[in-house]
Design an enzyme around this catalytic site. Structure first.
Site, PDB file in Angstrom:
ATOM      1  N   HIS A 359       0.813  -1.223   0.000  1.00  0.00           N
ATOM      2  CA  HIS A 359       0.000   0.000   0.000  1.00  0.00           C
ATOM      3  C   HIS A 359       0.847   1.275   0.000  1.00  0.00           C
ATOM      4  O   HIS A 359       0.445   2.295  -0.556  1.00  0.00           O
ATOM      5  CB  HIS A 359      -0.980   0.016   1.188  1.00  0.00           C
ATOM      6  N   ASP A 360       2.040   1.233   0.588  1.00  0.00           N
ATOM      7  CA  ASP A 360       2.878   2.435   0.634  1.00  0.00           C
ATOM      8  C   ASP A 360       4.103   2.335  -0.263  1.00  0.00           C
ATOM      9  O   ASP A 360       5.091   3.047  -0.059  1.00  0.00           O
ATOM     10  CB  ASP A 360       3.336   2.692   2.076  1.00  0.00           C
ATOM     11  N   LYS A 363       6.197   5.301  -1.593  1.00  0.00           N
ATOM     12  CA  LYS A 363       7.108   6.087  -0.756  1.00  0.00           C
ATOM     13  C   LYS A 363       8.562   5.958  -1.210  1.00  0.00           C
ATOM     14  O   LYS A 363       9.398   6.788  -0.832  1.00  0.00           O
ATOM     15  CB  LYS A 363       6.984   5.653   0.705  1.00  0.00           C
ATOM     16  N   HIS A 388       2.785   9.963  -3.048  1.00  0.00           N
ATOM     17  CA  HIS A 388       3.193   8.548  -2.961  1.00  0.00           C
ATOM     18  C   HIS A 388       2.044   7.606  -3.347  1.00  0.00           C
ATOM     19  O   HIS A 388       2.291   6.499  -3.835  1.00  0.00           O
ATOM     20  CB  HIS A 388       3.716   8.208  -1.556  1.00  0.00           C
ATOM     21  N   HIS A 414      -5.813   3.996  -0.875  1.00  0.00           N
ATOM     22  CA  HIS A 414      -5.930   3.816   0.579  1.00  0.00           C
ATOM     23  C   HIS A 414      -5.880   5.135   1.352  1.00  0.00           C
ATOM     24  O   HIS A 414      -6.030   5.128   2.581  1.00  0.00           O
ATOM     25  CB  HIS A 414      -4.863   2.842   1.086  1.00  0.00           C
ATOM     26  N   HIS A 415      -5.686   6.244   0.643  1.00  0.00           N
ATOM     27  CA  HIS A 415      -5.781   7.546   1.314  1.00  0.00           C
ATOM     28  C   HIS A 415      -7.011   8.340   0.855  1.00  0.00           C
ATOM     29  O   HIS A 415      -7.140   9.521   1.205  1.00  0.00           O
ATOM     30  CB  HIS A 415      -4.510   8.364   1.069  1.00  0.00           C
ATOM     31  N   ASP A 443      -5.017   0.413   8.112  1.00  0.00           N
ATOM     32  CA  ASP A 443      -3.769   1.167   8.292  1.00  0.00           C
ATOM     33  C   ASP A 443      -3.886   2.159   9.440  1.00  0.00           C
ATOM     34  O   ASP A 443      -3.006   2.242  10.313  1.00  0.00           O
ATOM     35  CB  ASP A 443      -3.434   1.890   6.982  1.00  0.00           C
TER      36      ASP A 443
END
Length: 510
Positions: A359-360, A363, A388, A414-415, A443
């Site tokens: 998910h990240d 980054k 990101h 997811h954000h 998260d």
């Protein structure tokens, strides 16, 4: 009794009753005395320990009607001339062409051979013998019956083998399509149940169990059974283990399947004996089970490797931002729990769980000066940090692998927030892909309620109050309701994979 059955004076003798379950023989003739004489002559006839069950038709129309409801007639003793000069020949065409019945043996009997010359009939009609009624003495009739029934029996055995092999092929396809062990076992048991209806034995009542051998313990692979020590297992299971082969007993059997990773036993109780055809086909099916089991093993190796690689990637990403690998694992397990609670299949839940550590991944494209800044971001830095999500989606979306496609969806969404105030696209409500909504809550829940090496977790009541406050704003209301109703499951995951708090000074020392 005179050996020539056609001159027996049967008088008013009744046609005797015949035991059921015998070879089905149909007499088709418009002369009642032919029925009487044939029945009396063959009343005590036995072939392969089975008697004869007689069926009587007095016209072509009557014969056709009975044949429609009795497709397992073994032999037809068929008169040629009845309502018309070619009635019997019409019945032959009806059987072979309309009913597509190639198995029943057909013997034409005629008292008027000139009406249907033998050469013409044999050349043009699919019959098995042609007899003048005057030549059928008692002995010759019994010989004819014996030869015809032997032929029918052998054809039935061949047909049973053919159908059995078709079922084995179909059953094998069913198990080869399974990718997970539990689904494989369920599929194998379902197909075994179908295969046990093969052959002449017709087993109607079957009880099945499936075990995996682990050291000296037999662990059940499906619900409803308890584990048992191998030393206390039924003798037939221990025999299969000792011989490393299938065991067939009159009232039960064990199919033995083993490869380098899995060691399975299928224990099946039966209530009728298996025929030789059945055991042969089941042994063939067992060989296919073992091959399919090896495919399962290879799939598991691939899945394990994918899982390991993705977790390592996730840990690498989180390490850059001073997070831990356990955070990645917890988020993955929370995600799986949400999927199962939503009623997704185990396969789909596993896929989303395995993709969630990505998910990240975006980054990796964020400069260290921003990503590792200890204090609050400036507006410009925050704008950089928010990129990101889109970066992660762009990195993964070009892949043909389902796992990375799901990872791309999660990374890019997811954000996003339920009320439309998230990023990168400001999606709202169900326009946000479900995988993104799930990981968003997983998260944040983990970020707030788990200790990290550099910070303490919030008190649980504060975490729950915050999530309830953000229900319908940040988070999908349905997911929040599910979490609150099943909080113990999520807390059990958190407690099993705890991080160790190292103090506030941890970041400055890094």
């Amino acid at each position: 009794m005179d050996d020539n059955i056609l001159i027996i004076d049967d008088g008013d003798l009744p046609i005797p009753d015949t035991p059921q379950g015998g070879w089905k023989v149909m007499i088709v003739d418009d002369e009642p005395e032919v029925h009487h004489i044939t029945t009396i002559t063959l009343n005590k006839f036995i072939f392969d320990d089975r008697p004869i069950s007689f069926f009587h038709a007095y016209s072509a129309a009557d014969a056709k009607e009975q044949l429609l409801t009795n497709p397992d007639i073994a032999l037809l003793l068929l008169d040629v001339v009845m309502e018309t000069d070619h009635s019997g020949l019409d019945v032959v065409k009806f059987i072979r062409d309309d009913l597509q019945n190639k198995m029943v043996r057909i013997v034409l009997r005629t008292g008027q051979p000139g009406q249907a010359p033998e050469d013409d009939v044999v050349n043009n009609y699919d019959i098995n013998d042609y007899k003048d009624k005057t030549e059928l003495t008692s002995q010759k009739l019994r010989t004819l019956l014996r030869a015809s029934l032997r032929s029918y029996r052998d054809i039935c055995i061949l047909e049973s083998h053919r159908k059995g092999l078709e079922k084995v092929i179909a059953a094998s396809k069913g198990i080869f399509e399974k990718r997970a062990l539990r689904q494989f076992v369920e599929g194998a048991q379902e197909q075994l149940g179908a295969l046990l209806y093969l052959g002449e034995t017709q087993i109607y009542d079957v009880k099945q169990c499936a075990y995996e051998v682990r050291d000296q313990l037999l662990e059940p692979l499906l619900p409803g059974l308890s584990a048992i020590l191998l030393s206390e297992a039924p003798a037939i299971l221990r025999q299969a283990m000792a011989l490393k082969s299938n065991i067939y007993a009159p009232d039960q059997m064990v199919l033995y399947c083993q490869n380098s990773r899995h060691h399975l036993l299928f224990h099946i109780e039966i209530f009728r004996p298996l025929s030789q055809i059945d055991t042969g086909l089941l042994s063939l099916f067992t060989e296919n089970i073992v091959v399919a089991l090896e495919n399962i093993r290879l799939n598991e190796v691939i899945a394990d490797n994918q899982r390991e690689i993705i977790y390592r990637i996730g840990e690498l990403i989180e390490t850059r931002s001073k997070e831990s690998g356990l955070h990645v694992k917890r988020v993955a397990l929370y995600t799986e729990q949400f999927c199962l609670l939503l009623g997704m299949s185990e396969e789909q839940s596993e896929l989303i769980k395995r993709a969630s550590p990505l998910h990240d991944i975006g980054k990796v494209g964020i400069p260290d000066a921003v990503l590792q800044k200890p204090g609050k971001f400036t507006p410009e830095e925050w704008d950089v940090m928010k990129t990101h999500a889109q970066l992660g989606q762009d990195m993964l979306s070009g892949s043909n692998l389902t796992l990375f496609q799901i990872g791309a969806t999660i990374a890019g969404n997811h954000h996003e927030k339920w009320d439309g105030n998230g990023y990168p696209r400001g999606l709202q409500g169900t326009d946000i892909p479900l995988e993104g909504r799930i990981v968003a809550l997983a998260d944040v829940f983990d970020a707030l309620c788990s200790d990290r090496c550099y910070k303490r977790a919030w008190p649980l009541d504060d975490v729950l109050a915050f999530i309830e406050q953000e229900k319908g704003k940040h988070f999908d209301p349905t997911l929040v309701t599910l979490m609150m109703a099943n909080l113990d499951k999520f807390l059990a995951i958190r407690d099993e994979y705890k991080d160790v708090y190292l103090g506030e000074h941890y970041l400055s020392e890094q």
